[in-house]
Scaffold this motif. Structure first.
Motif, PDB file in Angstrom:
ATOM      1  N   GLU A   1     -10.309  -3.113   0.030  1.00  0.00           N
ATOM      2  CA  GLU A   1     -10.066  -3.942  -1.018  1.00  0.00           C
ATOM      3  C   GLU A   1      -9.297  -5.545  -0.817  1.00  0.00           C
ATOM      4  O   GLU A   1     -10.260  -6.075  -1.068  1.00  0.00           O
ATOM      5  CB  GLU A   1      -8.926  -3.009  -2.057  1.00  0.00           C
ATOM      6  CG  GLU A   1      -9.947  -2.268  -2.830  1.00  0.00           C
ATOM      7  CD  GLU A   1      -8.996  -1.347  -3.467  1.00  0.00           C
ATOM      8  OE1 GLU A   1      -9.313  -0.423  -3.897  1.00  0.00           O
ATOM      9  OE2 GLU A   1      -7.896  -1.637  -3.767  1.00  0.00           O
TER      10      GLU A   1
ATOM     11  N   ARG B   1      -8.561   3.140   2.342  1.00  0.00           N
ATOM     12  CA  ARG B   1      -9.549   1.629   1.064  1.00  0.00           C
ATOM     13  C   ARG B   1      -8.861   1.026   0.520  1.00  0.00           C
ATOM     14  O   ARG B   1      -9.721  -0.060   0.341  1.00  0.00           O
ATOM     15  CB  ARG B   1      -8.973   3.322  -0.255  1.00  0.00           C
ATOM     16  CG  ARG B   1      -9.917   2.686  -1.335  1.00  0.00           C
ATOM     17  CD  ARG B   1      -9.921   3.953  -2.655  1.00  0.00           C
ATOM     18  NE  ARG B   1      -7.905   3.972  -3.066  1.00  0.00           N
ATOM     19  CZ  ARG B   1      -7.280   2.601  -4.320  1.00  0.00           C
ATOM     20  NH1 ARG B   1      -8.775   1.979  -4.503  1.00  0.00           N
ATOM     21  NH2 ARG B   1      -6.086   3.200  -4.383  1.00  0.00           N
ATOM     22  N   ARG B   2      -7.422   0.627   0.856  1.00  0.00           N
ATOM     23  CA  ARG B   2      -7.160  -0.399  -0.191  1.00  0.00           C
ATOM     24  C   ARG B   2      -6.735  -1.702   1.047  1.00  0.00           C
ATOM     25  O   ARG B   2      -7.084  -3.000   0.924  1.00  0.00           O
ATOM     26  CB  ARG B   2      -5.506  -0.412  -0.180  1.00  0.00           C
ATOM     27  CG  ARG B   2      -4.898   0.906  -1.196  1.00  0.00           C
ATOM     28  CD  ARG B   2      -4.432   0.070  -2.828  1.00  0.00           C
ATOM     29  NE  ARG B   2      -3.637  -0.464  -2.668  1.00  0.00           N
ATOM     30  CZ  ARG B   2      -4.449  -1.666  -2.858  1.00  0.00           C
ATOM     31  NH1 ARG B   2      -5.132  -2.608  -2.443  1.00  0.00           N
ATOM     32  NH2 ARG B   2      -2.746  -2.687  -2.741  1.00  0.00           N
TER      33      ARG B   2
ATOM     34  N   ILE C   1       1.109  -1.113   0.272  1.00  0.00           N
ATOM     35  CA  ILE C   1      -0.403  -0.232  -0.058  1.00  0.00           C
ATOM     36  C   ILE C   1       0.511   0.899   0.046  1.00  0.00           C
ATOM     37  O   ILE C   1       1.977   1.357   0.724  1.00  0.00           O
ATOM     38  CB  ILE C   1      -0.682   0.182   1.650  1.00  0.00           C
ATOM     39  CG1 ILE C   1      -2.031  -0.823   1.034  1.00  0.00           C
ATOM     40  CG2 ILE C   1      -1.675   1.382   1.285  1.00  0.00           C
ATOM     41  CD1 ILE C   1      -2.833  -1.170   2.604  1.00  0.00           C
TER      42      ILE C   1
ATOM     43  N   GLU D   1      -5.813   6.938   2.076  1.00  0.00           N
ATOM     44  CA  GLU D   1      -5.406   6.110   1.148  1.00  0.00           C
ATOM     45  C   GLU D   1      -5.721   4.493   2.092  1.00  0.00           C
ATOM     46  O   GLU D   1      -5.224   3.612   0.951  1.00  0.00           O
ATOM     47  CB  GLU D   1      -4.625   6.225   0.228  1.00  0.00           C
ATOM     48  CG  GLU D   1      -3.730   5.839  -0.995  1.00  0.00           C
ATOM     49  CD  GLU D   1      -4.418   5.936  -2.044  1.00  0.00           C
ATOM     50  OE1 GLU D   1      -4.371   4.200  -2.628  1.00  0.00           O
ATOM     51  OE2 GLU D   1      -5.619   6.221  -2.077  1.00  0.00           O
TER      52      GLU D   1
END
Length: 312
Positions: free
Chosen positions: A163, A159-160, A118, A156
């Motif tokens: 996922e 978000r990752r 990430i 950020e």
């Protein structure tokens, strides 16, 4: 042979069709985890440990990649680091110059193709190092010495992680919103303190290019970087050169890194008349969930004190 002109729309369609025939880009994916096992998230730097710890709470395990007392600016990978990398499901990295050793560790661990990374700065507006004596436009990697860029990195990372761990994505988002809210509140407190001040004449130098993101949040700029090498004690000759450079910079304030410059403040102040203020890069000591908030508050208090001093 007849030459056929294609319209822009037809060209776009042809390009899309050709791209569809290309092999898909293979991204690193972690090995399957046993049901109910928490995600193991590695962090290369202290601020990223704090960010991730606040995002995941008790729903994942946060693992520092290197020891807390290691100097990340000149770090050499160790066998224990490689062993830790073999056990991670994902690794959060700075990726723009502050933790290049992490990529060596990942490669040595045989995880280059299987460990997702990430890149915390993927959505951050990067800036060059301010006041670089060589005039080079080098990207400043110290995005975590900031509140605005820190919040962007938190989202950020969130978000990752969502996922990679969709079952906990909603909880990660809730935690990130609460954490970002506290950072915004911290920034607002100091925005109010700076409001109404005339900062146009503020001039400062730094012993390392680590504070540009912090300065720009409050409309301040670094006039000169005196000693860009970080974490290395200067020789007598280098110290003499540093003192001469400070005199030429025509500044009243010098910011130095608190973990590596404590012994330099007195001789510099005596020789130049500038006031030395210590700021933290948040890059040493124990890894804790509150470390970023604690040290950023200290940094902002120091910045406010330096501005007050420069206006006297």
């Amino acid at each position: 042979m007849t030459i056929v002109e294609l319209s822009p729309r037809m060209l776009r369609r042809r390009c899309i069709a050709m791209l569809a025939l290309l092999p898909a880009v293979v991204q690193a994916t972690p090995p399957p985890r046993p049901t109910g096992q928490k995600l193991k998230i590695g962090a290369t730097l202290h601020p990223y440990y704090s960010f991730v710890a606040n995002i995941v709470g008790d729903r994942a395990e946060v693992i520092p990649l290197i020891a807390g007392d290691a100097n990340p600016h000149s770090y050499q990978p160790q066998p224990d680091d490689i062993a830790r990398a073999t056990k991670l499901d994902v690794l959060v990295v700075n990726g723009i110059g502050h933790d290049e050793w992490a990529f060596e560790i990942v490669k040595a661990a045989g995880r280059k193709e299987t460990l997702p990374l990430i890149h915390a700065n993927a959505s951050v507006a990067l800036i060059p190092i301010g006041g670089d004596p060589n005039g080079a436009k080098v990207v400043n990697p110290h995005t975590f010495v900031s509140t605005t860029a820190a919040i962007q990195q938190v989202f950020e990372i969130t978000r990752r992680l969502g996922e990679l761990d969709p079952d906990n994505a909603a909880a990660y988002r809730r935690n990130a919103l609460a954490y970002a809210g506290r950072i915004r509140e911290l920034r607002a407190q100091f925005m109010n303190r700076f409001a109404g001040m005339d900062l146009s004449s503020f001039r400062c130098a730094t012993t390392h290019a680590g504070y540009d993101y912090l300065m720009q949040e409050f409309g301040l700029f670094v006039s000169a970087v005196i000693e860009p090498r970080h974490g290395v004690a200067p020789t007598a000759r280098q110290l003499a050169g540093t003192i001469e450079a400070i005199k030429k910079a025509d500044v009243r304030v010098l910011f130095a890194e608190k973990y590596f410059s404590s012994g330099l403040a007195k001789p510099i102040e005596e020789a130049t008349g500038v006031k030395v203020f210590a700021l933290s890069h948040i890059s040493g000591g124990p890894y804790t969930a509150d470390r970023f908030e604690v040290e950023m508050r200290e940094n902002l208090e120091t910045l406010a004190a330096a501005v007050d001093y420069s206006r006297k």
